[in-house]
Design an enzyme around this catalytic site. Sequence first.
Site, PDB file in Angstrom:
ATOM      1  N   LYS A 219       0.821  -1.220   0.000  1.00  0.00           N
ATOM      2  CA  LYS A 219       0.000   0.000   0.000  1.00  0.00           C
ATOM      3  C   LYS A 219       0.850   1.263   0.000  1.00  0.00           C
ATOM      4  CE  LYS A 219      -4.317  -1.880   1.785  1.00  0.00           C
ATOM      5  NZ  LYS A 219      -5.281  -1.956   2.897  1.00  0.00           N
ATOM      6  N   ARG A 253      -3.209  -9.915   5.601  1.00  0.00           N
ATOM      7  CA  ARG A 253      -3.635 -10.001   4.189  1.00  0.00           C
ATOM      8  C   ARG A 253      -2.506  -9.490   3.293  1.00  0.00           C
ATOM      9  NH1 ARG A 253      -5.910  -6.545   0.516  1.00  0.00           N
ATOM     10  NH2 ARG A 253      -7.439  -7.431  -0.916  1.00  0.00           N
TER      11      ARG A 253
HETATM   12  C1  8Y7 Z   1      -7.974  -4.366   2.554  1.00  0.00           C
HETATM   13  C2  8Y7 Z   1      -9.044  -5.191   2.148  1.00  0.00           C
HETATM   14  C3  8Y7 Z   1      -8.220  -4.152   0.424  1.00  0.00           C
HETATM   15  C4  8Y7 Z   1      -7.643  -4.333   3.936  1.00  0.00           C
HETATM   16  C5  8Y7 Z   1      -9.421  -5.919   4.292  1.00  0.00           C
HETATM   17  C6  8Y7 Z   1      -5.390  -3.191  -1.358  1.00  0.00           C
HETATM   18  C7  8Y7 Z   1     -10.167  -5.709  -0.010  1.00  0.00           C
HETATM   19  C8  8Y7 Z   1      -6.703  -2.541  -1.280  1.00  0.00           C
HETATM   20  N1  8Y7 Z   1      -7.468  -3.735   1.450  1.00  0.00           N
HETATM   21  N2  8Y7 Z   1      -9.754  -5.968   2.998  1.00  0.00           N
HETATM   22  N3  8Y7 Z   1      -9.178  -5.048   0.812  1.00  0.00           N
HETATM   23  N4  8Y7 Z   1      -8.392  -5.124   4.759  1.00  0.00           N
HETATM   24  N5  8Y7 Z   1     -10.104  -6.668   5.184  1.00  0.00           N
HETATM   25  O1  8Y7 Z   1      -4.412  -2.415  -1.631  1.00  0.00           O
HETATM   26  O2  8Y7 Z   1      -6.758  -3.610   4.406  1.00  0.00           O
HETATM   27  O3  8Y7 Z   1      -5.211  -4.388  -1.165  1.00  0.00           O
HETATM   28  S1  8Y7 Z   1      -8.081  -3.643  -1.250  1.00  0.00           S
END
Ligand code: 8Y7
Length: 275
Positions: A219, A253
């Site tokens: 990010k 994640r």
């Molecule tokens: C997150 C997310 C994204 C996060 C959760 C990216 C779908 C943006 N970021 N879901 N999703 N937490 N739970 O850069 O921080 O991955 S999308």
Amino acid sequence: MLFAEKQLDITSPQVMGILNVTPDSFSDGGQFNSIENALMQVEQMLADGATIIDVGGESTRPGAADVELQQELQRVIPVIEAITRRFNTIVSVDTSKAEVMRQAIAAGAGLINDVRALQNPGCLEVVAECELPVCLMHMQGMPRTMQHDPQYGDVIGDILDFFNDRIAQCVAAGIERERIIIDPGYGFGKTLEQNYELLARQQELACMGLPILSGMSRKSMIGNLLNCELEQRLAGSLSAAVIAALHGGNIIRVHDVKETVDALAVLNKTLQFRR
Ligand code: 8Y7
């Protein structure tokens, strides 16, 4: 914690691998290729130690346009069906739409991951009717405008207030508290300084008594600090993953599963000797 018949011990941090099924993965000719490609990515992530696969068909990056329902269903549902048929793993569906949640559950999803914390119409009801865990993420504002000068009184205090409110709504709708996972939502309506204060103080969220999911992989909070492009963010992302795990993160994640699993193994081994 139980994810659609599958038990997963989250007392040591687990790695959630990100599977992207947005349009570019379809560019090389139709659905068969994109599903085969997705299954190969999943096979590699599982071999590398991921225990949850997050499948998303809507880009939530700052400035992204809303994806229409039919398009999101077409992208996500066949992939979830294919993964659950081929592998014994937990599939998370990254969506904010009640109909996508409903069809993903029928297709075998084990976790609902909603960056809008079930605030869209019908979402509370769909999740109440199933028995799956749900991840509620904090976001200030909406994706298109959320990075335009986000403001907080106290970043942790404001996020705790948000979760208390959302959890009350969930429980009132019939979603058991024990099914809820919370996520501070790194990068979602937060400045670089706010993101790092949140990471420093993430452990304070543990007062909710719920599992914590953290997502910082590649990010802007990494890229803008290090002044580097997406493909140069691995070391920064690993450092963030280890800090998140050290500060109470139960599920991390990430894009780079193998490297994160290794980094967390070093952390876990070290923590074994803490007194
Ligand atoms: C997150 C997310 C994204 C996060 C959760 C990216 C779908 C943006 N970021 N879901 N999703 N937490 N739970 O850069 O921080 O991955 S999308």
